[in-house]
Design an enzyme around this catalytic site. Structure first.
Site, PDB file in Angstrom:
ATOM      1  N   LYS A 197       0.890  -1.188   0.086  1.00 44.52           N
ATOM      2  CA  LYS A 197       0.063  -0.045  -0.073  1.00 44.52           C
ATOM      3  C   LYS A 197       0.756   1.258  -0.053  1.00 44.52           C
ATOM      4  CE  LYS A 197      -3.608   2.397   2.680  1.00 44.52           C
ATOM      5  NZ  LYS A 197      -4.457   2.364   3.694  1.00 44.52           N
ATOM      6  N   ARG A 207     -10.555  10.281   1.834  1.00 44.61           N
ATOM      7  CA  ARG A 207     -10.629  10.807   3.151  1.00 44.61           C
ATOM      8  C   ARG A 207     -11.947  11.831   3.430  1.00 44.61           C
ATOM      9  NH1 ARG A 207      -4.228  11.367   3.154  1.00 44.61           N
ATOM     10  NH2 ARG A 207      -3.794   9.067   3.287  1.00 44.61           N
ATOM     11  N   ARG A 218       1.553   9.883   5.595  1.00 44.53           N
ATOM     12  CA  ARG A 218       1.828   8.618   6.037  1.00 44.53           C
ATOM     13  C   ARG A 218       2.884   7.851   5.776  1.00 44.53           C
ATOM     14  NH1 ARG A 218      -3.484   8.110   8.147  1.00 44.53           N
ATOM     15  NH2 ARG A 218      -5.099   8.292   6.788  1.00 44.53           N
ATOM     16  N   GLU A 234       7.354  -6.650   0.533  1.00 45.95           N
ATOM     17  CA  GLU A 234       5.976  -6.614   1.605  1.00 45.95           C
ATOM     18  C   GLU A 234       5.085  -7.588   1.112  1.00 45.95           C
ATOM     19  OE1 GLU A 234       5.437  -4.844   4.136  1.00 45.95           O
ATOM     20  OE2 GLU A 234       6.295  -3.112   4.026  1.00 45.95           O
ATOM     21  N   LYS A 249      -2.285  -1.398  -3.655  1.00 43.12           N
ATOM     22  CA  LYS A 249      -2.956  -0.460  -3.955  1.00 43.12           C
ATOM     23  C   LYS A 249      -2.000   0.822  -3.960  1.00 43.12           C
ATOM     24  CE  LYS A 249      -5.937   2.031  -0.572  1.00 43.12           C
ATOM     25  NZ  LYS A 249      -6.454   1.911   0.752  1.00 43.12           N
ATOM     26  N   SER A 275     -10.161   5.705  -4.621  1.00 45.87           N
ATOM     27  CA  SER A 275     -11.122   6.699  -4.721  1.00 45.87           C
ATOM     28  C   SER A 275     -10.493   7.689  -5.834  1.00 45.87           C
ATOM     29  CB  SER A 275     -11.351   7.324  -3.389  1.00 45.87           C
ATOM     30  OG  SER A 275      -9.978   7.985  -2.881  1.00 45.87           O
ATOM     31  N   TYR A 314     -15.032   0.847  -6.732  1.00 43.16           N
ATOM     32  CA  TYR A 314     -16.522   1.656  -6.469  1.00 43.16           C
ATOM     33  C   TYR A 314     -17.519   1.594  -7.416  1.00 43.16           C
ATOM     34  CZ  TYR A 314     -13.474   3.485  -2.933  1.00 43.16           C
ATOM     35  OH  TYR A 314     -12.738   3.596  -1.730  1.00 43.16           O
TER      36      TYR A 314
END
Ligand code: PBG
Length: 327
Positions: A197, A207, A218, A234, A249, A275, A314
Site C-alpha cells: 500500500k 478521506r 503516512r 512486502e 494499492k 477513490s 467503487y
C-alpha cells in the site's frame, strides 16, 4: 513486393474472432464493492468528490449488500465512520462501534451470497487520523498499534466478518492478527493484507468519504511510490506471516508492482482501484473528455491483465450490470 504472411490482424477482424481470442475477461464474482457506513446518520449522504458513492446508514446498508449480491459481486468491503474519535481509536474494538455493527448487519443481509470484508485500521477511529496510536514524540508506534489491531480483529471476527482487510501498514500486523484470531478460536476468519500500500495522493476523495480529520502524511508507514522491489518484498512478508490474500494499492499507477506480485504469489492477489482513480475518470467523463463506460472497462481489464484475481472498485455493481447485459 512481398506481402506479410504473418498477419496478427486476422485475429482482430471481427467481434466474434476478438471474443474467441480475448486473454482476460471481467466477471462480477471477481469484483468487490467498498461500502461506507456512518454512525448517527439519518439518510444516505452523497460524497462530493466520489459522485455516485454514498455514506450509508445502518438502515440502508442491507439494501446495498443485497444489491451487491444480486449483481453477482464477489464481496463487499466495509468502512465505518464513527460519531466520536479518540487518541487510541477505541471505537474500532468496541462491539457497539459502527463498523462492528455494520459487519453484523451486512453478514445478516448477505447470508452465503457474497463475502463480507471489513477494513481493519485505526485511521477512521483516531482523532488525529493516523493508522496507529502515537508515541510521546507523536510518531506512529508500530508495536503498540499491533495490540490495538488484535483487539479490532477479535471484535470484527466476533461480529461475523469473513475476511479482515488489514490496511494499516504496520510491520508484523498479519502475524499479530493471525495469532490473536487463532488464540480466540477464530481460525476460520481470513486475512486480506493490504501488503503493498503506497503513500498515494490518490486516496484524497476517500478521506472525504470517511470525514477524515487527517492533515499529515503516512510516509513513514506506507510505501514510497518510486519503490517497486519493496512492493514485492512486502507482499512476500505478508504471505509468509499468513495472509490469505495479498493486495496492491492503488491499482492503475502500480500495475508493475501488481504484475511482480502476481507472477510469484502462492495466494490470490487483489488490487484496489482507489477513490482518486474513480474520481479522476468520473470528472473527465463529466466534461466529455473520456468515454465513461469504455474508460471504466479498460481500466478494470488492465488491472486484471496485470495479474489481479480480485479487484476492489467503487464501480463494481454498475460494471456487473453491464457485464450481465453484455452476456
Ligand atoms: C485506510 C485506508 C485508506 C484507503 C483504504 N483504507 C486511506 C489511507 O490509507 O489514507 C483508501 C481507499 C481509497 O482511496 O479508495 N484505512
Amino acid at each position: 513486393m512481398t506481402y506479410p504472411r504473418v498477419r496478427p490482424r486476422r485475429l482482430r477482424a471481427s467481434a466474434a474472432m476478438r471474443r474467441l481470442v480475448v486473454e482476460h475477461r471481467l466477471h462480477p464474482a471477481d469484483l468487490v464493492l467498498p461500502l461506507f457506513v456512518k454512525e448517527d446518520l439519518d439518510a444516505p449522504a452523497s460524497i462530493p468528490s466520489l459522485p455516485g458513492v454514498v455514506q450509508h446508514t445502518l438502515a440502508s446498508l442491507p439494501g446495498a449488500v443485497e444489491g451487491a449480491a444480486a449483481a453477482g459481486l464477489g464481496g463487499v468491503m466495509l468502512f465505518g465512520i464513527p460519531a466520536n474519535r479518540d487518541a487510541v481509536g477505541s471505537g474500532g474494538a468496541d462491539p457497539a462501534g459502527i463498523l462492528n455493527r455494520a459487519i453484523e448487519t451486512a453478514v445478516a443481509a448477505a447470508g452465503d451470497s457474497l463475502v463480507v470484508m471489513s477494513d481493519l485500521c485505526l485511521d477512521e477511529f483516531t482523532d488525529h487520523g493516523h493508522c496507529g496510536v502515537l508515541d510521546a514524540a507523536g510518531r506512529v508506534d508500530n508495536d503498540a498499534t499491533l495490540a490495538c489491531y488484535a483487539g479490532m480483529a477479535l471484535a470484527q471476527a466476533s461480529a461475523g466478518a469473513h475476511v479482515l482487510g488489514l490496511s494499516g501498514m504496520m510491520d508484523g500486523q498479519v502475524a499479530a492478527v493471525r495469532e490473536a484470531l487463532d488464540d480466540a478460536g477464530h481460525s476460520g476468519t481470513a486475512i486480506l493484507a493490504y501488503a503493498a500500500k503506497y503513500a498515494s495522493a490518490f486516496y484524497g476523495p476517500f478521506r472525504d468519504a470517511v470525514d477524515s480529520p487527517f492533515t499529515g502524511n503516512r510516509r513513514d508507514y506506507q510505501l514510497d511510490p518510486p519503490n517497486r522491489r519493496e512492493g514485492l518484498r512486502e507482499a512476500t512478508i505478508d504471505a509468509t506471516e499468513g495472509a490469505d490474500i495479498v493486495m496492491v494499492k492503488p491499482a492503475l499507477g502500480y500495475l508493475d508492482v501488481l504484475a511482480d506480485v502476481a507472477a510469484t504469489s502462492a495466494v490470490p492477489v487483489a488490487a484496489y482501484q482507489v477513490s482518486g482513480e474513480y474520481a479522476m475518470l468520473e470528472a473527465a467523463a463529466e466534461r466529455g473528455w473520456i468515454d465513461r463506460r469504455a474508460g471504466i472497462l479498460e481500466s478494470l481489464v488492465s488491472i486484471r491483465r496485470a495479474g489481479a484475481d480480485i479487484v476492489l472498485t467503487y464501480w463494481a455493481a454498475e460494471v456487473a450490470g453491464w457485464l450481465r447485459a453484455d452476456g
